[in-house]
Enzyme design. Structure first.
Site, mmCIF file in Angstrom:
data_model
loop_
_atom_site.group_PDB
_atom_site.id
_atom_site.type_symbol
_atom_site.label_atom_id
_atom_site.label_comp_id
_atom_site.label_asym_id
_atom_site.label_seq_id
_atom_site.Cartn_x
_atom_site.Cartn_y
_atom_site.Cartn_z
ATOM 1 N N SER A 82 0.848 -1.191 0.000
ATOM 2 C CA SER A 82 0.000 0.000 0.000
ATOM 3 C C SER A 82 0.881 1.238 0.000
ATOM 4 C CB SER A 82 -0.977 -0.036 1.172
ATOM 5 O OG SER A 82 -1.966 0.955 1.023
ATOM 6 N N HIS A 138 -6.876 -6.064 -0.375
ATOM 7 C CA HIS A 138 -5.853 -5.045 -0.168
ATOM 8 C C HIS A 138 -4.776 -5.558 0.782
ATOM 9 C CE1 HIS A 138 -3.998 -1.186 -0.310
ATOM 10 N NE2 HIS A 138 -4.104 -1.014 0.998
ATOM 11 N N ASP A 154 -15.364 -20.363 -9.551
ATOM 12 C CA ASP A 154 -14.857 -20.559 -8.196
ATOM 13 C C ASP A 154 -14.864 -19.273 -7.376
ATOM 14 O OD1 ASP A 154 -12.896 -19.196 -9.544
ATOM 15 O OD2 ASP A 154 -11.257 -20.563 -9.057
ATOM 16 N N ILE A 207 -13.393 -16.546 -8.210
ATOM 17 C CA ILE A 207 -12.136 -15.842 -8.430
ATOM 18 C C ILE A 207 -12.021 -15.471 -9.910
ATOM 19 C CG2 ILE A 207 -9.622 -15.897 -8.178
ATOM 20 C CD1 ILE A 207 -11.157 -16.237 -5.571
ATOM 21 N N ASP A 249 -12.421 -17.495 -17.039
ATOM 22 C CA ASP A 249 -11.159 -18.238 -16.908
ATOM 23 C C ASP A 249 -11.358 -19.747 -16.968
ATOM 24 O OD1 ASP A 249 -12.225 -18.860 -14.392
ATOM 25 O OD2 ASP A 249 -11.013 -17.379 -13.349
ATOM 26 N N ASP A 279 -17.275 -14.824 -13.921
ATOM 27 C CA ASP A 279 -16.477 -15.829 -13.221
ATOM 28 C C ASP A 279 -15.965 -16.933 -14.137
ATOM 29 O OD1 ASP A 279 -15.210 -17.188 -11.222
ATOM 30 O OD2 ASP A 279 -17.003 -17.918 -10.225
ATOM 31 N N ASP A 315 -8.469 -5.980 -4.891
ATOM 32 C CA ASP A 315 -8.175 -4.805 -4.069
ATOM 33 C C ASP A 315 -9.177 -3.694 -4.359
ATOM 34 O OD1 ASP A 315 -7.089 -2.583 -2.782
ATOM 35 O OD2 ASP A 315 -5.022 -3.119 -3.288
#
Length: 552
Positions: free
Chosen positions: A207, A463, A283, A285, A279, A276, A423
């Protein structure tokens, strides 16, 4: 969180943490009487220069839990000391370094007894937000790996920008100088205590700490042999403006476009429903959120049918407009792109930021740096026109947006940048953008840039710490997080030791391994690819195992 460390976990920790400074557990210390005595004597014997005064020198045995580390701000204390456990016997040194007639830096230096046998390395760790909070858990993590570890208060105590008011030398410490003086003090302390010159010098931060790392790479690359910079808050002035405008768009409860925490959950689910499977795996992610362009109009209430949030969990036109502004770049009044959009899948992290801290950082920067006027009020005084006033000032080059890393390249030193693509505090697209900016400005394709600067998007990382994927990579802000059964990957040091192997053995990291504990209690592991390669599911196998993915 690092950029905005005043969050729910901080507030809870501030209540439940015990008041005792140290709680010792684990095996008894076997440190020699000589080491203990030399450590205690540092207060009398360590006099590196006329600017440095030793405040504390004390032996800390292995197993000590630094439950209430010595800082002046209680919220700093709660957050940054969480999980700070000494894995080896060590000497703790606290020094006061005068940087001008109106400024000083407090540095904590941890010197592990194993230092001479583990490479004689020194590392400086960074800070977060506008604060002067020492990252105590990062210090104990690095010292467990044998580093003499240095952390500073960044030139001021507490979490606000108030100490900047009419004090440019304090801003200078915050912008970069604390890194230099703290690192030099750590090197001299190691030499003094152990009678050996330090070997390689490293940096680790996330950060604001990531911005500090990039500042070193840009302006004084000779200081560190290796830099690990996470979620960098570079492009800092436009980041401040973006935070203010984001809050104005969707974070202010008085605005028609306000999105509540409950509504953000629905927005997040829409993002996953639409993106989703890009890819190849559903999942939760997004491996490449850059490909995700959500259509938020799918959540629009049918006004003719009288639909509302209460009746149909739908959103108004004003709310949809606000979302589209946030998921698009910040545009100046002159038509320039100031800051990239929020990454899809990072919305829950953003919602927490808006709910817990609002426009605090932006308000503080305007009050105590831009205008030196503590009466400046966000609700009445913020506008995109005000952003132009903000951008007109760049004290001590704090924007950290210089694309010329020629001196870093010539020094043969190494930079690893990483950024969680979930983030919501600092858009990961800013790190993609900076990498490509450096590439264009220096005229270097990725294969040549990768000789000294590598960038790793970390999917499923919010983050700096936490997230829905394999987010734990053994980097800044992560060692203090509790996992069932203990921290993963501490045996090889994670991304920090990946950097060490690159610097000292020439083994450049192609991937950074992440791990976590999944929603069903299973271990999740994934290798995160260096940019511009992307993680791609091979079409078979358990997606929680790294062998089911390839970098392509």
């Amino acid at each position: 969180m690092r950029l905005f460390s005043t969050n729910a976990s901080v507030l809870i920790a501030a209540i439940v943490l015990p008041l005792a400074s140290y709680a010792s557990s684990g095996p008894p210390s076997h440190a020699s009487r000589d080491f203990r005595q030399r450590c205690a004597n540092l207060r009398r014997t360590f006099k590196p220069d006329r600017h440095t005064k030793v405040l504390v020198s004390e032996f800390i045995p292995q197993g000590t839990n630094w439950t209430n580390a010595p800082v002046t701000h209680p919220l700093c204390n709660a957050y940054y000391s969480s999980g700070a456990i000494f894995k080896v016997d060590a000497c703790r040194l606290r020094v006061d370094i005068s940087t001008s007639s109106t400024s000083n830096v407090i540095a904590e230096i941890i010197l592990p007894i194993t230092w001479k046998d583990t490479g004689k390395r020194v590392i400086t760790v960074g800070n977060g937000g506008l604060n002067g909070c020492v990252a105590y858990s990062d210090l104990t993590y690095a010292s467990a790996l044998g580093f003499t570890a240095v952390g500073t208060n960044n030139g001021h105590d507490g979490e606000t920008g108030k100490p900047f008011l009419n004090r440019p030398e304090v801003i200078k410490d915050f912008a970069y100088r604390s890194l230099i003086v703290g690192t030099e003090a750590g090197k001299k302390a190691a030499n003094h205590l152990f009678g050996r010159s330090p070997g390689k010098i490293y940096y680790m931060g996330c950060s604001t700490g990531g911005r500090q790392g990039l500042k070193a790479a840009q302006d004084f690359p000779e200081l560190f042999d290796g830099i690990l910079a996470g979620a960098p808050a570079n492009n800092f002035l436009n980041l401040v403006a973006n935070g203010a405008q984001t809050y104005a768009n969707i974070g202010n409860p008085a605005a028609a476009s306000y999105i509540s925490l409950e509504q953000w959950d629905v927005v997040h689910q829409l993002v996953l429903d639409q993106c989703d499977r890009i890819d190849g795996v559903s999942d939760g992610i997004l491996e490449d959120p850059m490909k995700c362009r959500p259509r938020f109009e799918d959540l629009l209430c049918d006004q003719e049918a009288g639909q509302t949030w209460a009746s149909h969990k739908c959103l108004t036109t004003a709310q949809i407009d606000g979302l589209n502004r946030v998921y698009g770049p910040l545009i100046s009044v002159k038509g320039e792109i100031l800051y990239p959009r929020l990454n899809p899948s990072a919305e829950v992290d953003l919602a927490r930021a808006m709910a817990l801290i609002g426009p605090t950082l932006s308000t503080d920067w305007f009050r105590y740096v831009v205008l030196n006027d503590s009466s400046w009020d966000f609700n009445t005084d913020w506008s995109l026109e005000a952003a132009e006033l903000l951008r007109a000032q760049d004290p001590f080059g704090i924007s950290t947006w210089n694309p010329d890393l020629s001196n870093l390249r010539r020094s043969k030193h190494k930079l690893i940048a990483y950024h969680g693509v979930q983030d919501g505090f600092i858009s990961s697209e800013n790190s993609y953008r900076y990498y490509n900016y450096v590439s264009r400005s220096m005229g270097l394709p990725a294969r040549k840039l990768d000789e000294f600067y590598r960038f790793f998007p970390i999917t499923g990382l919010k983050h700096c710490t936490g997230g829905d994927g394999a987010w734990y990579i053994g980097a800044a802000g992560q060692p203090g997080v509790a996992f069932p059964g203990g921290l993963p990957r501490t045996d090889d040091g994670g991304a920090l030791m990946d950097l060490v192997r690159w610097v000292e053995k020439g083994i450049a990291p192609e991937r950074i391994r992440g791990t976590s504990i999944g929603r069903q209690g299973q271990q999740v592991m994934r290798d995160h690819c260096r940019y511009p390669l992307k993680n791609t599911y091979v079409g078979r196998g358990d997606p929680n195992r790294p062998g089911s993915w390839k970098c392509a």
